[in-house]
Design a protein around this motif. Structure first.
Motif, short mmCIF file in Angstrom:
data_model
loop_
_atom_site.label_atom_id
_atom_site.label_comp_id
_atom_site.label_asym_id
_atom_site.label_seq_id
_atom_site.Cartn_x
_atom_site.Cartn_y
_atom_site.Cartn_z
N ARG A 72 4.69 17.09 -7.48
CA ARG A 72 5.53 18.23 -7.00
C ARG A 72 4.68 19.21 -6.69
O ARG A 72 4.94 20.16 -5.88
CB ARG A 72 6.30 18.98 -8.25
N CYS A 73 3.23 19.22 -6.62
CA CYS A 73 2.35 20.02 -6.34
C CYS A 73 1.70 19.45 -4.92
O CYS A 73 1.48 20.03 -3.94
CB CYS A 73 1.21 20.35 -7.27
N TRP A 74 1.32 18.03 -4.79
CA TRP A 74 0.41 17.50 -3.89
C TRP A 74 0.90 15.96 -4.07
O TRP A 74 0.89 15.28 -5.01
CB TRP A 74 -1.21 17.58 -4.33
N LYS A 75 1.11 15.39 -2.71
CA LYS A 75 1.26 14.02 -2.65
C LYS A 75 1.13 13.51 -1.20
O LYS A 75 0.99 14.18 -0.05
CB LYS A 75 2.73 13.85 -2.99
N VAL A 76 1.33 12.32 -1.11
CA VAL A 76 0.79 11.55 0.23
C VAL A 76 2.22 11.00 0.72
O VAL A 76 2.89 10.31 -0.36
CB VAL A 76 -0.27 10.41 -0.10
N GLN A 77 2.40 11.05 2.01
CA GLN A 77 3.62 10.66 2.61
C GLN A 77 3.00 9.42 3.69
O GLN A 77 2.40 9.90 4.62
CB GLN A 77 4.70 11.46 3.15
N LEU A 78 2.96 8.30 3.26
CA LEU A 78 2.53 7.08 4.31
C LEU A 78 3.68 6.57 5.06
O LEU A 78 4.60 6.30 4.64
CB LEU A 78 1.74 6.13 3.23
N PHE A 79 3.12 6.56 6.46
CA PHE A 79 4.12 5.85 7.28
C PHE A 79 3.25 4.39 7.87
O PHE A 79 2.03 4.48 7.98
CB PHE A 79 4.28 6.70 8.47
N ASN A 80 4.14 3.48 8.31
CA ASN A 80 3.60 2.17 8.96
C ASN A 80 4.45 1.96 9.89
O ASN A 80 5.41 2.45 10.45
CB ASN A 80 3.24 1.27 7.65
N LYS A 81 4.03 0.49 10.34
CA LYS A 81 5.00 -0.07 11.44
C LYS A 81 6.47 -0.18 11.21
O LYS A 81 7.06 -0.34 12.09
CB LYS A 81 4.30 -1.51 11.89
N VAL A 82 6.73 -0.56 9.98
CA VAL A 82 8.24 -0.60 9.64
C VAL A 82 8.91 0.81 9.93
O VAL A 82 10.00 0.66 10.57
CB VAL A 82 8.43 -0.92 8.06
N ILE A 117 0.88 -0.97 0.01
CA ILE A 117 0.13 0.14 0.11
C ILE A 117 0.95 1.36 0.05
O ILE A 117 0.65 2.38 -0.73
CB ILE A 117 -0.92 -0.03 1.16
N LYS A 118 1.77 1.24 0.84
CA LYS A 118 2.95 2.68 1.00
C LYS A 118 3.47 2.75 -0.58
O LYS A 118 3.59 3.78 -1.04
CB LYS A 118 4.02 2.10 1.94
N PHE A 119 3.95 1.40 -1.18
CA PHE A 119 4.37 1.68 -2.61
C PHE A 119 3.40 2.28 -3.47
O PHE A 119 3.58 3.18 -4.44
CB PHE A 119 5.05 0.33 -3.10
N MET A 120 2.23 1.88 -3.51
CA MET A 120 1.05 2.37 -4.39
C MET A 120 0.95 3.80 -4.13
O MET A 120 0.74 4.60 -5.25
CB MET A 120 -0.14 1.64 -4.23
N THR A 121 0.71 4.28 -2.92
CA THR A 121 0.33 5.86 -2.86
C THR A 121 1.39 6.74 -3.25
O THR A 121 1.51 7.84 -3.30
CB THR A 121 0.24 5.87 -1.36
N LYS A 122 2.81 5.92 -3.43
CA LYS A 122 3.88 6.68 -3.72
C LYS A 122 3.98 6.90 -5.26
O LYS A 122 4.81 7.78 -5.88
CB LYS A 122 5.21 6.22 -2.95
#
Length: 552
Positions: free
Chosen positions: A463-473, A429-434
């Motif tokens: 460059r304008c809008w993005k998600v930075q996702l964090f998880n248990k790793v 999921i983290k890879f997809m959101t990136k």
């Protein structure tokens, strides 16, 4: 029957089977999920090195509950050379000291020390905590001193390096809680009650192992000498799940049965429903008995407890109604200090800000979905891609009011999201959101539904809008690097529990919490906070977006 192999039909079946196996192999090696996993593996190798050079795959394996036993014994007890680790707490001496809890002699509410109530619940860590909270409230309403129980680890944890019971101070800040209400230890209860409970309160039928569990955690048995109250004032015998086994036959023990309808009891009715003059009472797998969906509490008193606890007085609590007292119990049952401070440090140093979204997805293979839950049929249909789209959609809704401010892309709008999930696809999921193409595609559908297709140049550009996702790793890396085992051993008693508790606190402190309905873990995180959104609401919105995209 050797002649069968020469028959044409047998040869045809064998050819078909070989072709099917070839197709399965091709689908596996060419599948998008496998390609994603391979990209994740390569991506994890580029991350900042951590102690012992653990990559994301190794950390994920360590945090997998079924892998816990062998991994924990290896990492907790030995260094790479096989030498025994000398544990210290030089980085966290205050945390270690606070775990050694002693009852306070000056609580705001002093309860009758000659009457006690003990919560006996073996239905998982979150339900144990909810049962403890309810026992505190019942004690306040019926003037019984609460016994601090021994908790159990999650049933899937297999850490044989430690004893099976978990001290309550590792899940609750007992020093803070004891400022509200008087509590006693199990030892004191045993002295008062002569190792026997007098009366019980039961919501659901008990399992056969309840008696051994009760003896193990409390050192007490159900051995009332007051069985003459059976049949009077609503007292009945204890109910068991199975009657065919002689070991399941309950003793002659007076029990008041609670309503089986979930959350049916009003908090105002607790004093009457839990009435008894017998001194030593036990809650038998009793939790989520009364409703917590109510209003009418005294907000001024709650504000004192949240913002300035030293201004809260005994007189405030004497005049408070039952609903206010129940909310006070939730406010005072904080996580231990080390959990709160680790979460705060992670939010500030890694997530870099107090405004963020947290999401909890509970529904893995261990979740028991009863047919009364409306979402049961949908769980198996939800894939990693759907959860990734949920995160991006929720992030877009979270920042929609800020878009005009950054529409020229001079500053990148970064939405920080923490994902706490019981499934194992959190790195996928983290890879997809990136992925920029994935983001652009989901925004094409979102903006199409909203009639704002012209905004794709903004939302589709990272460059304008993005998600930075964090998880248990990410969380494990942070704790492992800042508070390593050899310098802060007190927090590393159980790696899985440490991560789960900090994750729960991160969710509790979030700006918006996307929670999993019918999850006790989510329920704990939602206590004392607002801006909670059911994950199924976001999934429903996403389904509408996809439906419109297919039509037009």
């Amino acid at each position: 029957m050797i002649w069968l192999k020469h028959r044409p039909i047998f040869k045809i079946c064998r050819v078909v089977a070989e072709l099917a196996m070839l197709v399965v192999c091709l689908l596996y090696f060419m599948s998008p999920n496998r390609i994603l996993r391979e990209n994740i593996r390569r991506n994890s190798e580029e991350t900042i090195p951590i102690r012992k050079q653990k990559d994301a795959d190794e950390i994920s394996r360590l945090l997998a509950m079924r892998q816990w036993n062998c991994e924990s014994r290896k990492s907790n007890k030995f260094q790479s050379e096989g030498e025994k680790v000398k544990d210290t707490n030089e980085l966290c001496p205050k945390w270690a000291n606070e775990l050694d809890w002693k009852p306070s002699d000056k609580p705001l509410i002093q309860l009758n020390p000659a009457r006690i109530i003990y919560p006996a619940n073996q239905n998982g860590p979150s339900n144990e905590l909810i049962s403890f909270q309810e026992a505190i409230f019942i004690g306040i309403e019926t003037n019984r001193t609460v016994v601090v129980p021994q908790f159990l680890p999650h049933r899937m944890d297999r850490d044989t390096f430690h004893e099976s019971e978990v001290p309550a101070s590792r899940r609750v800040d007992l020093n803070f809680l004891s400022r509200l209400v008087s509590m006693v230890t199990v030892d004191k209860m045993q002295e008062l009650c002569y190792l026997k409970f007098d009366v019980g309160f039961q919501k659901q039928d008990a399992e056969c192992n309840f008696f051994s569990y009760l003896k193990k955690t409390s050192g007490m048995i159900l051995g009332s000498t007051h069985d003459t109250v059976l049949g009077t004032d609503g007292f009945t015998e204890m109910k068991m799940l199975k009657k065919h086994d002689r070991a399941c036959e309950p003793p002659s023990f007076p029990v008041r049965r609670m309503a089986k309808i979930k959350r049916a009891m009003r908090v105002d009715d607790v004093k009457y429903n839990y009435r008894s003059d017998l001194p030593c009472a036990v809650l038998i797998d009793t939790y989520k008995t009364f409703t917590n969906d109510f209003d009418g509490f005294d907000q001024a008193i709650l504000d004192k407890a949240i913002n300035d606890i030293n201004s809260l007085t005994h007189e405030d609590l004497i005049g408070a109604n039952s609903r206010t007292k129940f909310k006070l119990v939730e406010i005072f049952t904080k996580r231990p200090r080390y959990i709160r401070e680790i979460a705060k440090e992670f939010i500030g140093k890694v997530m870099q800000g107090d405004e963020y979204i947290a999401m909890h997805w509970r529904y893995n293979h261990e979740f028991i979905c009863f047919h009364k839950y409306p979402f049961c049929a949908q769980i198996e249909k939800v894939e990693s891609r759907d959860l990734s789209e949920v995160i991006i959609l929720a992030s877009k809704n979270f920042t929609s009011s800020k878009v005009s401010k950054y529409s020229n892309c001079d500053v990148t709008q970064v939405v920080h999201v923490y994902l706490a999930t019981a499934t194992t696809d959190y790195e996928t999921i983290k890879f997809m959101t990136k992925d920029s193409d994935f983001q652009r595609e989901i925004f094409r559908k979102i903006l199409k539904k909203e009639g704002k297709a012209d905004e794709i140049s903004y939302y589709g550009d990272q460059r304008c809008w993005k998600v930075q996702l964090f998880n248990k790793v990410d969380l494990y890396r942070f704790i492992d690097s800042h508070y390593p085992r050899e310098k802060c051993s007190v927090i590393w008693r159980d790696t899985h529990e440490l991560i789960a508790l900090v994750e729960n606190e991160i969710c509790r402190q979030s700006s918006i919490f996307i929670y999993s309905p019918e999850s006790a873990w989510s329920e704990i995180a939602m206590q004392t906070r607002t801006n909670n959104v059911p994950v199924w609401d976001v999934l429903s919105e996403l389904a509408e977006i996809n439906a419109i995209d297919e039509i037009y």
